[in-house]
Motif scaffolding. Structure first.
Motif, PDB file in Angstrom:
ATOM      1  N   GLU A  44       0.834  -1.214   0.000  1.00 10.84           N
ATOM      2  CA  GLU A  44       0.000   0.000   0.000  1.00 10.84           C
ATOM      3  C   GLU A  44       0.863   1.257   0.000  1.00 10.84           C
ATOM      4  OE1 GLU A  44      -1.741   3.458   1.825  1.00 10.84           O
ATOM      5  OE2 GLU A  44      -0.381   2.103   2.883  1.00 10.84           O
ATOM      6  N   GLN A  45       1.943   1.255   0.763  1.00  6.03           N
ATOM      7  CA  GLN A  45       2.812   2.420   0.833  1.00  6.03           C
ATOM      8  C   GLN A  45       3.548   2.663  -0.482  1.00  6.03           C
ATOM      9  OE1 GLN A  45       5.193   2.299   4.564  1.00  6.03           O
ATOM     10  NE2 GLN A  45       3.806   0.648   5.174  1.00  6.03           N
ATOM     11  N   ILE A  46       3.842   1.595  -1.209  1.00  6.82           N
ATOM     12  CA  ILE A  46       4.504   1.719  -2.505  1.00  6.82           C
ATOM     13  C   ILE A  46       3.571   2.355  -3.525  1.00  6.82           C
ATOM     14  CG2 ILE A  46       5.508   0.420  -4.422  1.00  6.82           C
ATOM     15  CD1 ILE A  46       6.390  -1.683  -2.355  1.00  6.82           C
ATOM     16  N   LEU A  47       2.320   1.926  -3.531  1.00  4.78           N
ATOM     17  CA  LEU A  47       1.394   2.334  -4.583  1.00  4.78           C
ATOM     18  C   LEU A  47       0.727   3.683  -4.317  1.00  4.78           C
ATOM     19  CD1 LEU A  47      -0.356  -1.079  -5.429  1.00  4.78           C
ATOM     20  CD2 LEU A  47       1.542   0.039  -6.612  1.00  4.78           C
ATOM     21  N   CYS A  48       0.495   4.019  -3.044  1.00  4.82           N
ATOM     22  CA  CYS A  48      -0.226   5.271  -2.778  1.00  4.82           C
ATOM     23  C   CYS A  48       0.576   6.487  -3.209  1.00  4.82           C
ATOM     24  CB  CYS A  48      -0.600   5.366  -1.294  1.00  4.82           C
ATOM     25  SG  CYS A  48       0.767   5.774  -0.172  1.00  4.82           S
ATOM     26  N   GLU A  49       1.896   6.370  -3.217  1.00  7.26           N
ATOM     27  CA  GLU A  49       2.735   7.510  -3.597  1.00  7.26           C
ATOM     28  C   GLU A  49       2.537   7.897  -5.062  1.00  7.26           C
ATOM     29  OE1 GLU A  49       6.368   9.358  -5.175  1.00  7.26           O
ATOM     30  OE2 GLU A  49       6.287   7.173  -5.164  1.00  7.26           O
ATOM     31  N   LYS A  50       2.098   6.940  -5.875  1.00 10.72           N
ATOM     32  CA  LYS A  50       1.846   7.212  -7.291  1.00 10.72           C
ATOM     33  C   LYS A  50       0.357   7.388  -7.587  1.00 10.72           C
ATOM     34  CE  LYS A  50       6.088   7.144  -8.572  1.00 10.72           C
ATOM     35  NZ  LYS A  50       6.739   8.402  -9.019  1.00 10.72           N
ATOM     36  N   GLY A  51      -0.452   7.545  -6.545  1.00 11.43           N
ATOM     37  CA  GLY A  51      -1.846   7.874  -6.760  1.00 11.43           C
ATOM     38  C   GLY A  51      -2.813   6.711  -6.770  1.00 11.43           C
ATOM     39  N   TYR A  52      -2.362   5.515  -6.444  1.00 14.37           N
ATOM     40  CA  TYR A  52      -3.253   4.354  -6.428  1.00 14.37           C
ATOM     41  C   TYR A  52      -3.945   4.253  -5.073  1.00 14.37           C
ATOM     42  CZ  TYR A  52      -0.653   3.060 -10.618  1.00 14.37           C
ATOM     43  OH  TYR A  52      -0.076   3.065 -11.862  1.00 14.37           O
ATOM     44  N   SER A  53      -5.213   3.865  -5.072  1.00 14.18           N
ATOM     45  CA  SER A  53      -6.015   3.838  -3.848  1.00 14.18           C
ATOM     46  C   SER A  53      -5.671   2.637  -2.982  1.00 14.18           C
ATOM     47  CB  SER A  53      -7.504   3.801  -4.203  1.00 14.18           C
ATOM     48  OG  SER A  53      -7.826   2.578  -4.835  1.00 14.18           O
ATOM     49  N   ASN A  54      -6.093   2.695  -1.717  1.00 18.68           N
ATOM     50  CA  ASN A  54      -5.916   1.560  -0.814  1.00 18.68           C
ATOM     51  C   ASN A  54      -6.698   0.340  -1.297  1.00 18.68           C
ATOM     52  OD1 ASN A  54      -4.363   3.218   0.737  1.00 18.68           O
ATOM     53  ND2 ASN A  54      -5.713   3.224   2.526  1.00 18.68           N
ATOM     54  N   GLU A  55      -7.867   0.574  -1.874  1.00 24.78           N
ATOM     55  CA  GLU A  55      -8.661  -0.537  -2.400  1.00 24.78           C
ATOM     56  C   GLU A  55      -7.912  -1.247  -3.524  1.00 24.78           C
ATOM     57  OE1 GLU A  55      -9.772   2.470  -1.825  1.00 24.78           O
ATOM     58  OE2 GLU A  55     -11.160   2.091  -0.145  1.00 24.78           O
ATOM     59  N   PHE A  56      -7.242  -0.474  -4.377  1.00 24.71           N
ATOM     60  CA  PHE A  56      -6.487  -1.096  -5.459  1.00 24.71           C
ATOM     61  C   PHE A  56      -5.274  -1.860  -4.917  1.00 24.71           C
ATOM     62  CE2 PHE A  56      -3.034  -0.874  -8.637  1.00 24.71           C
ATOM     63  CZ  PHE A  56      -3.623  -1.634  -9.645  1.00 24.71           C
ATOM     64  N   ALA A  57      -4.620  -1.296  -3.883  1.00 23.24           N
ATOM     65  CA  ALA A  57      -3.500  -2.005  -3.258  1.00 23.24           C
ATOM     66  C   ALA A  57      -3.977  -3.312  -2.632  1.00 23.24           C
ATOM     67  CB  ALA A  57      -2.841  -1.120  -2.205  1.00 23.24           C
ATOM     68  N   GLY A  58      -5.154  -3.269  -1.998  1.00 19.62           N
ATOM     69  CA  GLY A  58      -5.714  -4.493  -1.436  1.00 19.62           C
ATOM     70  C   GLY A  58      -6.043  -5.512  -2.510  1.00 19.62           C
ATOM     71  N   LEU A  59      -6.550  -5.035  -3.648  1.00 22.54           N
ATOM     72  CA  LEU A  59      -6.837  -5.938  -4.763  1.00 22.54           C
ATOM     73  C   LEU A  59      -5.567  -6.601  -5.273  1.00 22.54           C
ATOM     74  CD1 LEU A  59      -8.721  -7.102  -6.951  1.00 22.54           C
ATOM     75  CD2 LEU A  59      -8.315  -5.011  -8.271  1.00 22.54           C
ATOM     76  N   ASN A  60      -4.490  -5.840  -5.394  1.00 26.02           N
ATOM     77  CA  ASN A  60      -3.215  -6.414  -5.832  1.00 26.02           C
ATOM     78  C   ASN A  60      -2.710  -7.453  -4.846  1.00 26.02           C
ATOM     79  OD1 ASN A  60      -1.481  -5.017  -8.271  1.00 26.02           O
ATOM     80  ND2 ASN A  60      -3.121  -3.702  -7.524  1.00 26.02           N
ATOM     81  N   GLY A  61      -2.847  -7.159  -3.551  1.00 23.82           N
ATOM     82  CA  GLY A  61      -2.451  -8.148  -2.551  1.00 23.82           C
ATOM     83  C   GLY A  61      -3.291  -9.404  -2.624  1.00 23.82           C
ATOM     84  N   ALA A  62      -4.588  -9.240  -2.904  1.00 16.45           N
ATOM     85  CA  ALA A  62      -5.467 -10.403  -3.039  1.00 16.45           C
ATOM     86  C   ALA A  62      -5.101 -11.227  -4.265  1.00 16.45           C
ATOM     87  CB  ALA A  62      -6.921  -9.946  -3.127  1.00 16.45           C
TER      88      ALA A  62
END
Length: 474
Positions: free
Chosen positions: A270-288
């Protein structure tokens, strides 16, 4: 005729003795309890990883302090992992499961204290949260090591692999649930108390069921002949044998490094992706996607290796493809508006990375024989935790704080977001190191393991037959 009569009589005696082996329906209840515990503990581990920025703002701490809520699992597991192996072998399965259930439950409840306003904890709230995480971390090795013991004691030979797979894979399932559930429960920081309450429900349920429902550490009658005897070495002797076993040490270092990388990926995504504008929901989807595709890859490659016995070739190929997926993710995550590509690379990274797990564990058991399975897998677990701690601390030290970006979705009231470019360079280097270790540093050693696999299996089969013969004797 005399020979035929003797053979018939021996067969009748063998059948009579085999009839004494018995399976119990409650073995499935025990499997469900251990699986629920494993899933709950993984959920508690990565509760805050998908919403790290909101947790940092809520508790008024830095991102590094939030990351320590995950790192503490790795740190505590290093010394306690070996202790957990000894506890499981000495105290027994029943008390080990109950102890882990109470540690897990108390940790989840203490975490809730940190958000109760009437307690007036203020600046101390984070440390209540941290204390709860420490108790959950103490439970992790006890829970993770239990499936092998449960399968060996309660399940017949033809069900052991299935039981072990169900109980073990409930841990990645918990990681999957945390990646999906945390962003859904915490659209804003004020919802963190709700999230902690929801995550405590499985832990409390598992503790109550384990305490009330588990009454025996072994079944009254063993399920098979091999369950009545153990040919493994004593714990300390087995540990010394492993530390002198060069193929095992090489495998533990490389495979442990891979697990450490996946730990960092799950905790910091989540910390990697939010810096480039990606949402927490999208980070969770990638983790899933990372976890689901990883489970699929482990299942499919496990079936393939069982049929072909191509341990070494499969390990090398998966390490190479995992490194390529890591490179692709490292490059893609540096750009905005690449959601589809990131989802694909996360899926491939999980598919090929997780696929190594069943192969490496099988290699570890084979090249460490006659050391017990719990000791050989436990030492690899400890090695992976050590490497995971080193990577987590190193990668956080290499990050650079950047000025606030309007496109960033990191919910911080601090000094801006963190640039994780150095993390990708380090991860890339680790992937290439493991790949070249597989291809250049290990052929001779692993060839020894591969060539010895069939011989080891023959020895195991011979000892099981010998156990069955003794059991069949009057």
């Amino acid at each position: 005729m005399e020979g035929a009569e003797a053979a018939s009589l021996l067969g009748e005696r063998g059948l009579g003795r085999r009839a004494q082996f018995k399976t119990y329906r409650r073995r499935w209840f025990l499997l469900a309890v251990v699986s629920l515990l494993n899933c709950s503990n993984a959920m508690l581990w990565l509760t805050f990883a998908p919403v790290a920025d909101k947790a940092a703002a809520y508790f008024h701490v830095s991102l590094e302090m939030v990351n320590w809520l995950s790192i503490v699992y790795l740190l505590i597991s290093i010394p306690f992992g070996l202790v957990a192996t000894w506890v499981l072998d000495s105290v027994g399965l029943r008390y080990t499961v109950i102890l882990s259930a109470w540690l897990n439950m108390m940790g989840s409840v203490i975490r809730i204290f940190s958000v109760l306003k009437f307690l007036g904890l203020n600046s101390q709230s984070y440390w209540y949260l941290f204390t709860g995480q420490c108790l959950c971390a103490l439970a992790q090795p006890l829970i993770i090591f239990s499936p092998t013991k449960l399968a060996a004691l309660w399940f017949p030979d033809h069900q052991r692999a299935t039981a072990n797979m169900i109980a073990s894979m409930s841990n990645p399932l918990g990681i999957l649930i945390a990646n999906v559930l945390s962003p859904a429960l915490v659209p804003e920081g004020k919802h963190i108390p709700l999230m902690l309450g929801v995550y405590a429900i499985p832990a409390v349920t598992a503790c109550a069921v384990a305490t009330v429902g588990i009454h025996e550490k072994v079944p009254p009658t063993p399920p098979s002949a091999s369950a009545t005897n153990s040919s493994s070495q004593p714990f300390l002797m087995g540990l010394k044998m492993l530390l002198r076993n060069k193929p095992y040490i090489i495998l533990a270092v490389c495979f442990g490094g891979g697990i450490g990388m996946f730990t960092c990926f799950s905790a910091l995504l989540e910390q990697i992706l939010c810096e480039k504008g990606y949402s927490n929901e999208f980070a969770g989807l990638n983790g899933a996607l990372f976890t689901v595709c990883g489970l699929l890859g482990a299942f499919l490659l496990g079936l393939y290796v069982d049929r072909t016995r191509n341990f070494i070739e499969s390990t090398k190929i998966c390490f190479c493809l995992s490194a390529l997926a890591s490179i692709t993710f490292a490059v893609t995550s540096r750009f905005r508006h690449r959601a589809i590509m990131l989802a694909i690379t996360s899926s491939l990274f999980g598919f090929f990375g997780f696929a190594i797990y069943p192969i490496a564990m099988e290699l570890a058991v084979e090249c460490s024989y006659p050391v017990g399975e719990g000791t050989s897998t436990g030492l690899i677990f400890v090695a992976s935790q050590i490497e995971g701690v080193i990577l987590m601390i190193l990668l956080q030290a290499l990050t650079v704080r950047v000025s606030e970006d309007p496109s960033s979705t990191c919910a911080l009231d601090q000094d801006g977001a963190l640039d994780w470019t150095s993390l990708h360079v380090s991860s890339l280097g680790r992937s290439l190191q493991d790949t070249f270790s597989e291809n250049s540093g290990k052929p001779d050693s692993l060839h020894w393991v591969s060539s010895g696999t069939e011989e080891t299996q023959r020895k195991r089969s011979h000892e099981r037959c010998r156990c069955a013969h003794h059991a069949a004797s009057p």
